[in-house]
Scaffold this motif. Structure first.
Motif, PDB file in Angstrom:
ATOM      1  N   TYR A  51       1.137  -1.459  -0.266  1.00 24.92           N
ATOM      2  CA  TYR A  51       0.060  -0.025  -0.253  1.00 24.92           C
ATOM      3  C   TYR A  51       1.329   1.257  -0.139  1.00 24.92           C
ATOM      4  CZ  TYR A  51      -2.897   3.765   2.419  1.00 24.92           C
ATOM      5  OH  TYR A  51      -3.546   4.981   2.305  1.00 24.92           O
ATOM      6  N   VAL A  52       0.666   2.072  -0.796  1.00 28.77           N
ATOM      7  CA  VAL A  52       1.040   3.844  -1.011  1.00 28.77           C
ATOM      8  C   VAL A  52       0.331   4.471  -0.593  1.00 28.77           C
ATOM      9  CG1 VAL A  52       2.662   4.636  -2.927  1.00 28.77           C
ATOM     10  CG2 VAL A  52       2.548   2.241  -2.616  1.00 28.77           C
ATOM     11  N   PRO A  53       0.759   5.122   0.436  1.00 28.76           N
ATOM     12  CA  PRO A  53      -0.110   6.141   0.722  1.00 28.76           C
ATOM     13  C   PRO A  53      -0.644   7.100  -0.861  1.00 28.76           C
ATOM     14  CG  PRO A  53       0.955   5.559   2.465  1.00 28.76           C
ATOM     15  CD  PRO A  53       1.219   5.232   1.402  1.00 28.76           C
ATOM     16  N   ALA A  54       0.749   7.496  -0.650  1.00 27.41           N
ATOM     17  CA  ALA A  54       0.809   8.670  -1.704  1.00 27.41           C
ATOM     18  C   ALA A  54      -0.295   8.713  -3.101  1.00 27.41           C
ATOM     19  CB  ALA A  54       2.519   9.495  -2.695  1.00 27.41           C
ATOM     20  N   PHE A  55      -1.252   7.085  -3.286  1.00 24.29           N
ATOM     21  CA  PHE A  55      -1.278   7.099  -5.091  1.00 24.29           C
ATOM     22  C   PHE A  55      -2.826   7.034  -4.095  1.00 24.29           C
ATOM     23  CE2 PHE A  55       2.365   4.611  -6.527  1.00 24.29           C
ATOM     24  CZ  PHE A  55       2.840   5.817  -7.202  1.00 24.29           C
ATOM     25  N   TYR A  56      -3.352   7.701  -2.936  1.00 26.76           N
ATOM     26  CA  TYR A  56      -4.791   7.148  -1.613  1.00 26.76           C
ATOM     27  C   TYR A  56      -5.082   9.135  -2.238  1.00 26.76           C
ATOM     28  CZ  TYR A  56      -4.323   2.341  -3.093  1.00 26.76           C
ATOM     29  OH  TYR A  56      -3.784   1.220  -3.849  1.00 26.76           O
ATOM     30  N   ARG A  57      -6.577   9.959  -2.069  1.00 21.52           N
ATOM     31  CA  ARG A  57      -6.594  11.037  -1.604  1.00 21.52           C
ATOM     32  C   ARG A  57      -7.861  10.694  -0.706  1.00 21.52           C
ATOM     33  NH1 ARG A  57      -6.317  15.807  -4.770  1.00 21.52           N
ATOM     34  NH2 ARG A  57      -4.178  15.380  -5.014  1.00 21.52           N
ATOM     35  N   PRO A  58      -7.926  10.746   0.354  1.00 24.71           N
ATOM     36  CA  PRO A  58      -9.282  10.771   1.105  1.00 24.71           C
ATOM     37  C   PRO A  58     -10.100  12.254   1.122  1.00 24.71           C
ATOM     38  CG  PRO A  58      -7.421  11.042   2.916  1.00 24.71           C
ATOM     39  CD  PRO A  58      -6.561  10.994   1.336  1.00 24.71           C
ATOM     40  N   ARG A  59     -11.538  11.973   0.901  1.00 23.72           N
ATOM     41  CA  ARG A  59     -12.083  13.378   1.275  1.00 23.72           C
ATOM     42  C   ARG A  59     -13.401  13.045   1.821  1.00 23.72           C
ATOM     43  NH1 ARG A  59     -17.650  14.967  -1.113  1.00 23.72           N
ATOM     44  NH2 ARG A  59     -17.859  12.807  -1.857  1.00 23.72           N
ATOM     45  N   TYR A  60     -13.420  14.161   2.457  1.00 23.88           N
ATOM     46  CA  TYR A  60     -13.690  14.243   3.940  1.00 23.88           C
ATOM     47  C   TYR A  60     -15.644  14.775   4.145  1.00 23.88           C
ATOM     48  CZ  TYR A  60      -9.828  13.059   5.916  1.00 23.88           C
ATOM     49  OH  TYR A  60      -8.520  12.020   6.442  1.00 23.88           O
ATOM     50  N   HIS A  61     -17.263  14.328   4.472  1.00 23.50           N
ATOM     51  CA  HIS A  61     -17.821  15.377   4.782  1.00 23.50           C
ATOM     52  C   HIS A  61     -18.077  16.015   5.646  1.00 23.50           C
ATOM     53  CE1 HIS A  61     -20.189  11.918   3.203  1.00 23.50           C
ATOM     54  NE2 HIS A  61     -20.171  11.163   3.068  1.00 23.50           N
ATOM     55  N   GLU A  62     -18.692  17.080   5.663  1.00 24.52           N
ATOM     56  CA  GLU A  62     -18.854  18.352   6.307  1.00 24.52           C
ATOM     57  C   GLU A  62     -18.541  17.996   7.458  1.00 24.52           C
ATOM     58  OE1 GLU A  62     -21.724  21.350   5.191  1.00 24.52           O
ATOM     59  OE2 GLU A  62     -20.931  21.829   3.473  1.00 24.52           O
ATOM     60  N   ASP A  63     -19.122  17.199   7.908  1.00 25.08           N
ATOM     61  CA  ASP A  63     -18.282  16.458   9.481  1.00 25.08           C
ATOM     62  C   ASP A  63     -17.446  15.690  10.250  1.00 25.08           C
ATOM     63  OD1 ASP A  63     -19.542  13.887   8.510  1.00 25.08           O
ATOM     64  OD2 ASP A  63     -21.094  13.627   9.296  1.00 25.08           O
ATOM     65  N   GLY A  64     -16.968  16.032   9.078  1.00 26.75           N
ATOM     66  CA  GLY A  64     -15.597  15.022   9.405  1.00 26.75           C
ATOM     67  C   GLY A  64     -15.479  13.563   9.552  1.00 26.75           C
ATOM     68  N   THR A  65     -16.171  13.290   8.771  1.00 26.51           N
ATOM     69  CA  THR A  65     -16.280  11.920   8.507  1.00 26.51           C
ATOM     70  C   THR A  65     -16.054  11.673   7.063  1.00 26.51           C
ATOM     71  OG1 THR A  65     -18.730  11.368   7.799  1.00 26.51           O
ATOM     72  CG2 THR A  65     -18.319  11.061   9.956  1.00 26.51           C
TER      73      THR A  65
END
Length: 578
Positions: free
Chosen positions: A187-201
């Motif tokens: 697993y290479v974290p640089a190839f994955y980008r998380p997106r969050y809801h307004e409530d932080g989840t």
């Protein structure tokens, strides 16, 4: 940080037996780092196993390093034990991480090695920074900012494939992309980008390259031909020249708080013949043999293994024994080993709570085990409990006091017949909800509540003679919860704590990220977890069902570990490889 152990790694090296030494010429050089002190790291059988497995590869050489002792408030430079070489001079720095509380040590070591903390800031000429270990295949996201790549799963299934592909002369980004595409479990974290809801989840994870959307953790299906035992013996460990042998992985009992019972499914036991040979190998080096596994007392043939005549006195120790499994042969093995303290783990005081956690033992099992141990001449007992478990009430905490008093009553009656009264040590740990367990949805008790519960137990047992109570520190359990349940934003908290030299109260007060969001919040059934990209084969719906059974106080049967007959949790369903 005084420990009583030598401060210089050369002092440790002088006492070691079994060190692997290879010429570095023409080989890939790996610094295998345990982010804690030498005695802690060398007590870890997984760390020793990885050291041996890497060195088994001809074109690779592996040396060990550890978190250095402090020297007048300043932490020493990180040098390898074998050659006293700075770790930044190696092709790869590979961290072996087992526990959340070791995570801050990773940042300390990177800084001491004069490397930028953030992976994105480390240039192509600097070592590749890897991480593996059980912490990583539970939830690596809090460390994602600092690590180039994670290896998710068991070392035997990962290491060979990685070194078949890895080319130290290749450009780093191209190399990482090639590894992520070709090495299952990487697993290479640089190839994955998380997106969050307004409530932080967490809303979703976007791919930034052509890599797998989920990463399958790898395990070895059959351990029959894979012996795992101590590579190096040294007195500078918790076990003091004990030859450790891993007898099993995983556990069939399905305690709902225990991540090892789920992420190592199905449980696998090594055959008697293999273990018998390993005990003989260990006997050639020492008279102390330690059997390691989450379910040692479930091992088929354990009684015969311990009872066999080997022409010398052997002192066996066991990493775990269940209260309902203490029979004559096991007790006899403990007697022969001159064990002075035995451990049993009811985990909860009331029958109701033991049903909630699916412990599978009763008060009668616990009390009878205590009596059996003392009758066998083992004078002291350690009894482990958790506080803060889901649905726990004051009555459940009071039940811990009552159960200890019942153990003490039986303990005292049996001890008098022996002419010696030993001591009962009660150990209280704060429950931390872990990923990939049925309790991954629950909220953790706050620090004040945990302190109140600890005080209840201590006060209730204060006047009970020959009983001592030890408890962990709830604020450290809170930190463990933040790291265990956090996402990539926890990296900011870790960085701030590193700048504050480990002053966590100051860090939490100053952090723009609210740590309570990760710990003191019950998760919605359909919430996307930061660790959901890891494929353990477990059906999330199965874990949720187990959670609901826990809330209803309903137990579940042990894991049958038979792929031909069981598909309840999903692990044994037929799935494509890789």
């Amino acid at each position: 940080m005084a420990t009583g152990y030598p401060q210089d790694s050369r002092g440790h090296a002088a006492t070691e037996r079994g060190v692997i030494r290879k010429s570095a010429a023409g080989r890939i050089r790996v610094a295998l780092v345990y982010p804690n002190l030498y005695p802690v790291g060398m007590s870890n059988l997984g760390f020793q196993t990885v050291y041996r497995l890497i060195n088994d590869i001809d074109h690779v050489v592996c040396e060990r390093a550890f978190l250095p002792e402090q020297d007048g408030g300043k932490i020493r430079r990180v040098l390898t034990v074998e050659s006293q070489t700075p770790i930044e001079d190696f092709d790869i720095i590979a961290f072996s991480i087992s526990y959340e509380n070791d995570v801050p040590g990773v940042l300390t070591i990177l800084e001491t090695a004069r490397l930028p903390l953030a992976a994105a800031q480390r240039g192509a000429t600097l070592p590749l920074v890897l991480a593996g270990g059980v912490f990583c295949f539970l939830n690596p996201e809090p460390l994602a900012r600092f690590i180039d790549a994670f290896l998710l799963g068991e070392a035997e299934a990962l290491i060979s494939g990685f070194f078949q592909i890895f080319d130290p002369s290749a450009e780093k980004q191209e190399s990482l992309l090639s590894l992520a595409r070709q090495v299952p479990g990487l697993y290479v974290p640089a190839f994955y980008r998380p997106r969050y809801h307004e409530d932080g989840t967490l809303a979703e994870v976007n791919l930034l390259a052509d890599v797998p959307a989920s990463v399958r953790r790898l395990i070895v299906p059959d351990l029959s031909d894979l012996p795992t035992a101590s590579t190096i013996l040294t007195p500078d460990t918790t076990f003091d020249d004990t030859y450790l042998i891993e007898v099993s992985r995983g556990c069939p009992h399905g305690c709902r708080f225990c991540s090892a019972g789920y992420v190592y499914r199905p449980p696998r036991f090594r055959p008697f013949d293999l273990l018998d040979r390993q005990v003989d190998d260990g006997c050639a080096l020492t008279d102390r043999i330690g059997l390691v596994g989450a379910a040692v007392s479930d091992l088929p043939g354990i009684r015969e293994l311990c009872d066999k005549d080997r022409d010398r006195e052997i002192r066996f120790s066991f990493s775990s024994l269940r209260a309902d499994a203490l029979d004559g042969p096991l007790i006899e093995a403990l007697k022969k080993s001159r064990v002075k303290t035995a451990t049993i783990a009811p985990d909860a005081g009331s029958e109701r709570m033991r049903r909630v956690i699916n412990k599978g033992i009763t008060k009668d099992h616990v009390v009878a085990a205590a009596e059996t141990l003392v009758a066998a001449g083992i004078p002291n007992l350690k009894v482990y409990f958790m506080i803060g478990l889901p649905t726990e009430t004051q009555a459940d905490v009071a039940a811990i006091v009552e159960l200890v008093k019942q153990i003490k009553h039986r303990f005292l009656r049996t001890s008098r017949g022996k002419g010696h009264i030993g001591e009962i040590t009660v150990s209280l740990s704060s429950f931390v909800p872990k990923p990939f367990t049925p309790f991954q949805w629950v909220s953790m008790d706050d620090v004040r509540t945990l302190k109140t519960k600890i005080k209840m137990v201590k006060t209730g047992l204060k006047k009970t003679a020959n009983v001592r109570v030890h408890a962990d520190v709830p604020r450290w359990a809170f930190l463990q919860g933040v790291i265990a349940r956090g996402d990539r934003r926890v990296a900011g908290i870790l960085s701030l704590a590193h700048e504050n030299r480990g002053n966590w109260p100051q860090t939490f007060k100053a952090s723009p990220i609210n740590p309570h969001f990760f710990v003191h919040r019950e998760r919605n059934p359909d919430e996307l977890f930061p660790w959901d990209f890891i494929d353990h084969g477990l059906d999330k719906s199965y874990l949720l069902k187990e959670y609901r059974r826990a809330l209803a106080g309903r137990t579940s049967a042990p894991c049958p570990a038979d792929p031909a007959t069981c598909s309840i949790c999903g692990v044994c369903k037929e799935r494509p490889e890789g």
